[in-house]
Design a protein around this motif. Structure first.
Motif, PDB file in Angstrom:
ATOM      1  N   ILE A  39       0.820  -1.222   0.000  1.00  0.00           N
ATOM      2  CA  ILE A  39       0.000   0.000   0.000  1.00  0.00           C
ATOM      3  C   ILE A  39       0.847   1.261   0.000  1.00  0.00           C
ATOM      4  O   ILE A  39       0.422   2.303  -0.473  1.00  0.00           O
ATOM      5  N   TRP A  40       2.060   1.181   0.526  1.00  0.00           N
ATOM      6  CA  TRP A  40       2.917   2.368   0.618  1.00  0.00           C
ATOM      7  C   TRP A  40       3.489   2.707  -0.751  1.00  0.00           C
ATOM      8  O   TRP A  40       3.535   3.866  -1.150  1.00  0.00           O
ATOM      9  N   LEU A  41       3.913   1.680  -1.468  1.00  0.00           N
ATOM     10  CA  LEU A  41       4.442   1.902  -2.819  1.00  0.00           C
ATOM     11  C   LEU A  41       3.337   2.457  -3.719  1.00  0.00           C
ATOM     12  O   LEU A  41       3.545   3.384  -4.510  1.00  0.00           O
ATOM     13  N   ARG A  42       2.138   1.884  -3.553  1.00  0.00           N
ATOM     14  CA  ARG A  42       1.013   2.311  -4.382  1.00  0.00           C
ATOM     15  C   ARG A  42       0.679   3.790  -4.147  1.00  0.00           C
ATOM     16  O   ARG A  42       0.400   4.532  -5.074  1.00  0.00           O
ATOM     17  N   ASN A  43       0.730   4.208  -2.911  1.00  0.00           N
ATOM     18  CA  ASN A  43       0.299   5.573  -2.589  1.00  0.00           C
ATOM     19  C   ASN A  43       1.425   6.604  -2.537  1.00  0.00           C
ATOM     20  O   ASN A  43       1.177   7.794  -2.711  1.00  0.00           O
ATOM     21  N   LEU A  44       2.625   6.145  -2.260  1.00  0.00           N
ATOM     22  CA  LEU A  44       3.720   7.115  -2.057  1.00  0.00           C
ATOM     23  C   LEU A  44       4.853   6.957  -3.067  1.00  0.00           C
ATOM     24  O   LEU A  44       5.769   7.782  -3.098  1.00  0.00           O
ATOM     25  N   GLY A  45       4.817   5.890  -3.852  1.00  0.00           N
ATOM     26  CA  GLY A  45       5.944   5.620  -4.729  1.00  0.00           C
ATOM     27  C   GLY A  45       7.141   5.154  -3.913  1.00  0.00           C
ATOM     28  O   GLY A  45       7.009   4.897  -2.711  1.00  0.00           O
ATOM     29  N   ASP A  46       8.328   5.052  -4.574  1.00  0.00           N
ATOM     30  CA  ASP A  46       9.447   4.419  -3.875  1.00  0.00           C
ATOM     31  C   ASP A  46      10.015   5.284  -2.743  1.00  0.00           C
ATOM     32  O   ASP A  46      10.830   4.812  -1.958  1.00  0.00           O
ATOM     33  N   ARG A  47       9.540   6.520  -2.616  1.00  0.00           N
ATOM     34  CA  ARG A  47      10.010   7.330  -1.493  1.00  0.00           C
ATOM     35  C   ARG A  47       9.463   6.826  -0.149  1.00  0.00           C
ATOM     36  O   ARG A  47       9.865   7.301   0.916  1.00  0.00           O
ATOM     37  N   TYR A  48       8.586   5.817  -0.206  1.00  0.00           N
ATOM     38  CA  TYR A  48       8.049   5.309   1.066  1.00  0.00           C
ATOM     39  C   TYR A  48       9.166   4.766   1.948  1.00  0.00           C
ATOM     40  O   TYR A  48       9.103   4.858   3.179  1.00  0.00           O
ATOM     41  N   ILE A  49      10.197   4.231   1.315  1.00  0.00           N
ATOM     42  CA  ILE A  49      11.290   3.636   2.100  1.00  0.00           C
ATOM     43  C   ILE A  49      12.073   4.739   2.821  1.00  0.00           C
ATOM     44  O   ILE A  49      12.350   4.646   4.018  1.00  0.00           O
ATOM     45  N   ASP A  50      12.380   5.821   2.093  1.00  0.00           N
ATOM     46  CA  ASP A  50      13.063   6.958   2.723  1.00  0.00           C
ATOM     47  C   ASP A  50      12.252   7.474   3.900  1.00  0.00           C
ATOM     48  O   ASP A  50      12.776   7.752   4.981  1.00  0.00           O
ATOM     49  N   LEU A  51      10.951   7.616   3.659  1.00  0.00           N
ATOM     50  CA  LEU A  51      10.074   8.192   4.680  1.00  0.00           C
ATOM     51  C   LEU A  51      10.069   7.327   5.948  1.00  0.00           C
ATOM     52  O   LEU A  51      10.135   7.848   7.072  1.00  0.00           O
ATOM     53  N   ALA A  52      10.015   6.033   5.765  1.00  0.00           N
ATOM     54  CA  ALA A  52      10.002   5.129   6.923  1.00  0.00           C
ATOM     55  C   ALA A  52      11.285   5.294   7.742  1.00  0.00           C
ATOM     56  O   ALA A  52      11.247   5.443   8.971  1.00  0.00           O
ATOM     57  N   PHE A  53      12.424   5.291   7.064  1.00  0.00           N
ATOM     58  CA  PHE A  53      13.695   5.414   7.785  1.00  0.00           C
ATOM     59  C   PHE A  53      13.842   6.782   8.443  1.00  0.00           C
ATOM     60  O   PHE A  53      14.264   6.893   9.591  1.00  0.00           O
ATOM     61  N   ARG A  54      13.490   7.825   7.703  1.00  0.00           N
ATOM     62  CA  ARG A  54      13.659   9.182   8.260  1.00  0.00           C
ATOM     63  C   ARG A  54      12.751   9.370   9.480  1.00  0.00           C
ATOM     64  O   ARG A  54      13.139   9.985  10.472  1.00  0.00           O
ATOM     65  N   THR A  55      11.550   8.834   9.420  1.00  0.00           N
ATOM     66  CA  THR A  55      10.633   8.977  10.553  1.00  0.00           C
ATOM     67  C   THR A  55      11.168   8.223  11.775  1.00  0.00           C
ATOM     68  O   THR A  55      11.216   8.764  12.881  1.00  0.00           O
ATOM     69  N   ALA A  56      11.595   7.003  11.566  1.00  0.00           N
ATOM     70  CA  ALA A  56      12.128   6.212  12.692  1.00  0.00           C
ATOM     71  C   ALA A  56      13.333   6.926  13.311  1.00  0.00           C
ATOM     72  O   ALA A  56      13.479   6.981  14.538  1.00  0.00           O
ATOM     73  N   HIS A  57      14.160   7.492  12.461  1.00  0.00           N
ATOM     74  CA  HIS A  57      15.367   8.171  12.948  1.00  0.00           C
ATOM     75  C   HIS A  57      15.021   9.425  13.753  1.00  0.00           C
ATOM     76  O   HIS A  57      15.642   9.710  14.778  1.00  0.00           O
TER      77      HIS A  57
END
Ligand code: 9MR
Length: 354
Positions: free
Chosen positions: A168-186
């Motif tokens: 669902i993240w790729l579908r809605n956010l494109g591949d930046r979903y991975i960056d977003l997950a890491f940046r948020t956790a950090h």
């Protein structure tokens, strides 16, 4: 399946290093500064009800992770709920026994609750993802020091070079979903070690090279974009039928290391679905595969942890997908279903001390 020469080589190195049957991963050893922690995922039910299960975890593990308690499914049955009981119970057990708990996992395509199908559009997806990560990571800040932030981002291959795995993240956010997950956790826990975790990169079956290639490209891109990524998890759900692609694994971990990242072995077990039924033969092949995998990793870098996905053959995910056709129980893990150490344990213990 396993040449006599291979068995002998392994016996001379790993298997001979410790007496078969010895449980040497106890707390006294854990105190030795150089021992690599051994970890396992745990299930809360036997942890609370079975003395032998608790004792095995206490005897062998320095690190544990909830097997499913942090999956979105059980954790978020509805949009508003966060059910932390399972992960809290694992953390309490870890703390009471001088172990650390590892966080698995924040973002994964699997076990998503039905309500998340309704997430629509970038704004809503970003809100749901960041809310989730903020709630979960902040609850365990300072306690869970390592997070598997994104799990299994690469799609399976049908012979082709795979892309990112649909979710669902790729579908809605494109591949930046991975960056977003890491940046948020950090942002939520700047001291936490953040890991990207993937499987099927070690087997000489023709699929691993393609998955490695795509995974490495993703990792290189994340590092180049300054995404707070610290480690790469090699799950290690080894398909027992195939040899280990030692050169491939060595090359992969060497590159991880040259990017300044740590290698983690996160979910080791050997899928024995199509291995011979005879227990002695099967256990030897299982141990040999793990040996070859770990040896290739160690040739490039010492991993931060060696963790198996479960500790005893009594509780393993393997038969969910890989029940044996001959009806015999699977034997993918370091302890058998009566908590006796198998040759696989000796291999792991040998490498933890290496
Ligand atoms: O071991 C987990 C099992 O109990 C769950 O039913 C399953 C749900 O799909 O997930 C299993 O764990 C997986 C892990 O989270 C990620 N790598 C693969 C593991 C085995 O499927």
């Amino acid at each position: 399946m396993l040449s006599r020469r291979r068995m002998l080589t392994m016996t001379a190195s790993a298997m001979g290093a410790v007496a078969v049957g010895a449980a040497t991963g106890n707390k006294a050893e854990a105190a030795r500064p150089r021992r690599i922690p051994y970890g396992a995922c745990v299930r809360v039910d036997p942890l609370q009800k079975e003395l032998d299960y608790r004792a095995a975890i206490q005897t062998y593990c320095q690190q544990i992770t909830p097997e499913g308690g942090l999956f979105w499914g059980p954790l978020r049955p509805t949009r508003d709920q966060f059910r932390f009981e399972n992960a809290d119970a694992v953390l309490a057990f870890a703390e009471a026994n001088g172990m650390t708990m590892r966080g698995h996992t924040l973002i994964w395509y699997g076990t998503m609750p039905k309500w998340t199908d309704d997430i629509e559009g970038a704004a809503e997806a970003e809100h749901e993802m960041t809310t989730h990560i903020e709630r979960v990571v902040s609850r365990y800040r300072g306690k869970v020091k390592t997070w598997h932030v994104v799990n299994e981002p690469i799609d399976d291959t049908k012979g082709d070079v795979p892309g990112l795995r649909p979710n669902i993240w790729l579908r809605n956010l494109g591949d930046r979903y991975i960056d977003l997950a890491f940046r948020t956790a950090h942002e939520v826990d700047p001291a936490a070690e953040l890991v990207i975790n993937e499987y099927d990169i070690e087997c000489a079956d023709g699929t691993s090279p393609k998955r490695r290639e795509v995974f490495l490209k993703l990792i290189r891109d994340l590092v180049a974009r300054g995404v707070p990524l610290h480690g790469v998890g090699l799950q290690g759900h080894i398909k027992g039928k195939y040899e280990i692609d030692r050169d491939g694994v060595y090359g992969f971990v060497s590159e991880i290391r040259s990017l300044g990242l740590k290698a983690h072995v996160t979910e080791l077990d050997v899928i024995d679905y199509d291995l011979p039924g005879r227990i002695g033969t099967r256990d030897a092949i299982v141990a040999a595969r793990a040996h070859d995998f770990l040896e290739a990793i160690f040739a490039a870098a010492r991993p931060s942890v060696i963790a198996t996905w479960g500790i005893t053959d009594r509780y393993t995910w393997v038969p969910i997908w890989y029940k044996r056709r001959d009806g015999l129980p699977n034997r993918p893990l370091p302890l058998d279903d009566h908590y006796q150490p198998k040759p696989l344990w000796n291999v792991i213990d040998y490498f933890c001390n290496k």
